[in-house]
Design a protein around this motif. Structure first.
Motif, PDB file in Angstrom:
ATOM      1  N   SER A 149      39.433  34.388  48.887  1.00  0.00           N
ATOM      2  CA  SER A 149      39.931  35.663  48.364  1.00  0.00           C
ATOM      3  C   SER A 149      38.832  36.425  47.633  1.00  0.00           C
ATOM      4  CB  SER A 149      41.139  35.431  47.444  1.00  0.00           C
ATOM      5  OG  SER A 149      40.750  34.854  46.210  1.00  0.00           O
ATOM      6  N   ARG A 150      37.888  35.699  47.060  1.00  0.00           N
ATOM      7  CA  ARG A 150      36.747  36.328  46.371  1.00  0.00           C
ATOM      8  C   ARG A 150      35.611  36.666  47.338  1.00  0.00           C
ATOM      9  NH1 ARG A 150      36.190  35.667  40.747  1.00  0.00           N
ATOM     10  NH2 ARG A 150      37.761  34.373  39.732  1.00  0.00           N
ATOM     11  N   GLY A 178      41.772  40.732  47.646  1.00  0.00           N
ATOM     12  CA  GLY A 178      42.368  40.728  46.316  1.00  0.00           C
ATOM     13  C   GLY A 178      43.590  41.596  46.149  1.00  0.00           C
ATOM     14  N   ASP A 179      44.251  41.960  47.267  1.00  0.00           N
ATOM     15  CA  ASP A 179      45.382  42.888  47.209  1.00  0.00           C
ATOM     16  C   ASP A 179      46.728  42.173  47.259  1.00  0.00           C
ATOM     17  OD1 ASP A 179      43.627  45.048  47.130  1.00  0.00           O
ATOM     18  OD2 ASP A 179      43.532  45.195  49.306  1.00  0.00           O
ATOM     19  N   ALA A 195      44.631  36.577  43.815  1.00  0.00           N
ATOM     20  CA  ALA A 195      44.989  35.163  43.698  1.00  0.00           C
ATOM     21  C   ALA A 195      44.216  34.465  42.588  1.00  0.00           C
ATOM     22  CB  ALA A 195      44.749  34.461  45.032  1.00  0.00           C
ATOM     23  N   TRP A 196      42.963  34.865  42.372  1.00  0.00           N
ATOM     24  CA  TRP A 196      42.129  34.171  41.395  1.00  0.00           C
ATOM     25  C   TRP A 196      42.537  34.431  39.950  1.00  0.00           C
ATOM     26  CZ3 TRP A 196      39.944  38.197  44.406  1.00  0.00           C
ATOM     27  CH2 TRP A 196      39.672  39.383  43.716  1.00  0.00           C
ATOM     28  N   SER A 197      43.381  35.453  39.720  1.00  0.00           N
ATOM     29  CA  SER A 197      43.701  35.826  38.342  1.00  0.00           C
ATOM     30  C   SER A 197      45.124  35.496  37.929  1.00  0.00           C
ATOM     31  CB  SER A 197      43.463  37.331  38.147  1.00  0.00           C
ATOM     32  OG  SER A 197      44.411  38.098  38.884  1.00  0.00           O
ATOM     33  N   ASP A 198      45.897  34.874  38.792  1.00  0.00           N
ATOM     34  CA  ASP A 198      47.309  34.643  38.506  1.00  0.00           C
ATOM     35  C   ASP A 198      47.521  33.222  37.983  1.00  0.00           C
ATOM     36  OD1 ASP A 198      50.228  33.833  39.308  1.00  0.00           O
ATOM     37  OD2 ASP A 198      50.189  36.025  39.373  1.00  0.00           O
TER      38      ASP A 198
END
Length: 260
Positions: free
Chosen positions: A29-30, A41-42, A64-67
């Protein structure tokens, strides 16, 4: 575009594929290594099956990386069959309803690709969705529309052929009223017992799709989760089917199913 993975086989924790490893789904995702869009990242989504018969779907519009909820759910959830998806929007808004996977009854679907000229043909595309399924049209993506068209066109009876017919109908619409590329399609769908995946395009740029048979099951993904391991690329115009043990290959030729 998007990145996705599916697992079927012995029960595994979701975080083993979603968070662990140098090229796990969150890493993709990154910075995806294959495909048009390195950043996905959407929004994201998970779907997994228990003994209830229908998938539990968790998705949101965050990267995904921030949830933090995604981390907790993936860490604590173990399932024999699950799907995971990270989205890069091609035209529609970043929203929860536009995040994958999509579900109807026992079926779950996720997609990487595009329909050429989607905004131009959006109304006609929606008209292809059967009336009894239109209430399940929660988002606005071409992906969800293809899924609902297939669901209303015999997906229960012919999981591969029904999806191919749906893709062919939508490609025909794009050829008549849309723009190039008319269809790019890599997708994965399941009824909770078998997992299906297909790769196809109206040009020579079919989105990537791989699988790997390993001890305990089969993993299907947009790109390999580890460079050092052996992955098999699904050829364009092909579909695969697996129950986590045996794996079958099918032709996937949407336009051949359309009237001359």
């Amino acid at each position: 575009m998007c990145r996705f993975l599916a697992w079927t086989g012995a029960a595994r924790h979701l975080d083993e594929f979603v968070f662990k490893g140098d090229q796990c789904l969150v890493a993709q995702s990154r910075h995806a290594l294959i495909g048009k869009t390195p950043l996905n990242g959407d929004g994201f989504g998970l779907a997994w099956y228990t003994d209830r018969g229908t998938p539990c779907i968790y998705k949101d519009l965050n990267p995904a990386w921030s949830d933090s909820n995604l981390k907790q759910i993936a860490y604590h959830t173990k399932a024999q069959l699950f799907l995971a998806h990270v989205r890069a929007s091609t035209s529609m808004a970043v929203s929860r309803n536009n995040s994958h996977p999509f579900g109807v009854g026992p079926w779950c679907f996720m997609h990487n690709g595009q329909v050429g000229g989607h905004l131009r043909i959006r109304q006609a595309l929606d008209a292809m969705i059967p009336a009894d399924l239109y209430e399940r049209r929660n988002g606005a993506t071409d992906s969800e529309a293809i899924f609902l068209i297939a669901a209303g066109g015999g997906l229960d009876r012919e999981p591969v052929a029904a999806m191919a017919r749906a893709v062919g109908r939508v490609e025909t619409l794009a050829r008549e009223n849309g723009e190039t590329p008319f269809m790019r399609f890599a997708a994965c769908w399941t009824d909770g017992k078998r997992v299906f995946a297909a790769r196809y395009a109206s040009d020579r740029f079919a989105p990537s799709l791989y699988y790997k048979v390993q001890q305990g099951g089969v993993i299907i993904c947009s790109e390999p989760l580890a460079e050092a391991e052996t992955w098999i690329e699904v050829p364009p115009g092909s579909a695969i089917e697996t129950d986590g043990k045996a794996l079958k290959c099918h032709e996937f030729a949407p336009m051949s199913l359309q009237p001359a």
